[in-house]
Design a protein around this motif. Structure first.
Motif, mmCIF file in Angstrom:
data_model
loop_
_atom_site.group_PDB
_atom_site.id
_atom_site.type_symbol
_atom_site.label_atom_id
_atom_site.label_comp_id
_atom_site.label_asym_id
_atom_site.label_seq_id
_atom_site.Cartn_x
_atom_site.Cartn_y
_atom_site.Cartn_z
ATOM 1 N N GLU A 124 -4.982 -0.037 1.597
ATOM 2 C CA GLU A 124 -4.499 1.435 1.924
ATOM 3 C C GLU A 124 -3.234 2.023 1.467
ATOM 4 O OE1 GLU A 124 -5.932 3.230 5.120
ATOM 5 O OE2 GLU A 124 -7.789 2.187 4.167
ATOM 6 N N VAL A 125 -3.300 3.203 1.352
ATOM 7 C CA VAL A 125 -1.890 3.831 0.748
ATOM 8 C C VAL A 125 -1.352 4.801 1.608
ATOM 9 C CG1 VAL A 125 -0.823 5.226 -1.107
ATOM 10 C CG2 VAL A 125 -2.717 3.740 -1.616
ATOM 11 N N GLU A 126 0.036 4.447 1.927
ATOM 12 C CA GLU A 126 0.898 5.077 2.831
ATOM 13 C C GLU A 126 2.300 5.356 2.371
ATOM 14 O OE1 GLU A 126 -0.492 4.368 6.919
ATOM 15 O OE2 GLU A 126 1.167 5.787 7.659
ATOM 16 N N ASN A 127 2.889 6.337 2.789
ATOM 17 C CA ASN A 127 4.418 6.371 2.294
ATOM 18 C C ASN A 127 4.774 5.767 1.380
ATOM 19 O OD1 ASN A 127 4.660 7.833 4.792
ATOM 20 N ND2 ASN A 127 4.972 5.984 6.028
ATOM 21 N N CYS A 128 3.844 5.967 0.318
ATOM 22 C CA CYS A 128 4.596 5.467 -1.182
ATOM 23 C C CYS A 128 4.457 3.984 -0.975
ATOM 24 C CB CYS A 128 5.922 5.897 -1.365
ATOM 25 S SG CYS A 128 5.853 6.515 -3.311
ATOM 26 N N HIS A 129 3.574 3.375 -0.105
ATOM 27 C CA HIS A 129 3.276 1.995 -0.456
ATOM 28 C C HIS A 129 1.925 1.743 -0.313
ATOM 29 C CE1 HIS A 129 7.378 1.925 1.226
ATOM 30 N NE2 HIS A 129 7.492 0.647 1.157
ATOM 31 N N ILE A 130 1.566 0.429 -0.676
ATOM 32 C CA ILE A 130 0.115 0.039 -0.853
ATOM 33 C C ILE A 130 -0.012 -1.337 -0.053
ATOM 34 C CG2 ILE A 130 0.128 -1.225 -3.095
ATOM 35 C CD1 ILE A 130 -2.659 -0.318 -3.593
ATOM 36 N N GLU A 131 -0.996 -1.257 0.860
ATOM 37 C CA GLU A 131 -1.044 -2.349 1.827
ATOM 38 C C GLU A 131 -2.234 -3.351 1.276
ATOM 39 O OE1 GLU A 131 -0.831 -2.164 6.539
ATOM 40 O OE2 GLU A 131 -2.904 -2.601 5.856
ATOM 41 N N CYS A 132 -1.746 -4.644 1.271
ATOM 42 C CA CYS A 132 -2.651 -5.581 0.823
ATOM 43 C C CYS A 132 -3.827 -5.834 2.068
ATOM 44 C CB CYS A 132 -2.288 -7.041 0.793
ATOM 45 S SG CYS A 132 -3.180 -8.417 0.003
ATOM 46 N N TRP A 133 -5.190 -5.641 1.767
ATOM 47 C CA TRP A 133 -5.880 -5.641 2.915
ATOM 48 C C TRP A 133 -6.242 -7.074 3.458
ATOM 49 C CZ3 TRP A 133 -10.143 -9.016 2.040
ATOM 50 C CH2 TRP A 133 -10.353 -9.564 0.624
ATOM 51 N N LEU A 134 -5.774 -8.070 2.731
ATOM 52 C CA LEU A 134 -6.235 -9.325 3.346
ATOM 53 C C LEU A 134 -5.206 -9.834 4.416
ATOM 54 C CD1 LEU A 134 -8.112 -11.600 3.023
ATOM 55 C CD2 LEU A 134 -6.576 -12.728 1.419
ATOM 56 N N HIS A 135 -3.680 -9.616 4.130
ATOM 57 C CA HIS A 135 -2.842 -10.254 5.343
ATOM 58 C C HIS A 135 -1.976 -9.074 5.578
ATOM 59 C CE1 HIS A 135 -3.808 -14.049 3.064
ATOM 60 N NE2 HIS A 135 -4.203 -14.223 4.213
ATOM 61 N N GLY A 136 -2.051 -7.979 4.888
ATOM 62 C CA GLY A 136 -1.255 -6.735 5.578
ATOM 63 C C GLY A 136 0.120 -6.592 4.674
ATOM 64 N N SER A 137 0.527 -7.370 3.950
ATOM 65 C CA SER A 137 1.822 -7.257 3.021
ATOM 66 C C SER A 137 1.842 -5.885 2.719
ATOM 67 C CB SER A 137 2.080 -8.174 2.227
ATOM 68 O OG SER A 137 2.621 -9.373 2.736
#
Ligand code: FES
Length: 106
Positions: free
Chosen positions: A55-68
């Motif tokens: 997912e993309v939010e606030n100019c960040h992309i979140e890794c779907w596996l462990h959430g970094s």
């Protein structure tokens, strides 16, 4: 020297929906968000998974596996478990063309 390659057209990129492309064999996630286009290596620095599926939010992309969550501007992770940055690449927009250079990390 950096070499820019056309990887997509602007019209193909939906806001906040990453698109995976390959540039000279390097997997890259293109992200259009907050009026800009970013290019980040598509492989999480923690394990071999595709960041484009996150997912993309606030100019960040979140890794779907462990959430970094990685900053699209710098590639740095904001939270564990990832501790290493992911390479980010310079992007140029020429008309409707989106160009990326993977020969030089920004
Ligand atoms: S694989 Fe991305 S945070 Fe673990």
């Amino acid at each position: 020297m950096s070499e820019f390659v056309k990887v997509a057209s602007l019209g193909e990129l939906e806001e906040d929906t990453p698109k995976r492309v390959e540039v000279d064999g390097t997997p890259v996630s293109l992200v259009r968000t907050e009026g800009e286009v970013f290019a980040i290596n598509d492989i999480c620095s923690h394990a071999n998974v595709s960041l484009s599926e996150g997912e993309v939010e606030n100019c960040h992309i979140e890794c779907w596996l462990h959430g970094s969550s990685f900053d699209l501007r710098t590639g740095k992770p904001d939270c564990l478990p990832a501790t290493q940055p992911v390479p980010v690449y310079p992007v140029k927009i020429e008309g409707d063309d989106v160009l990326v250079s993977v020969t030089q990390e920004s």
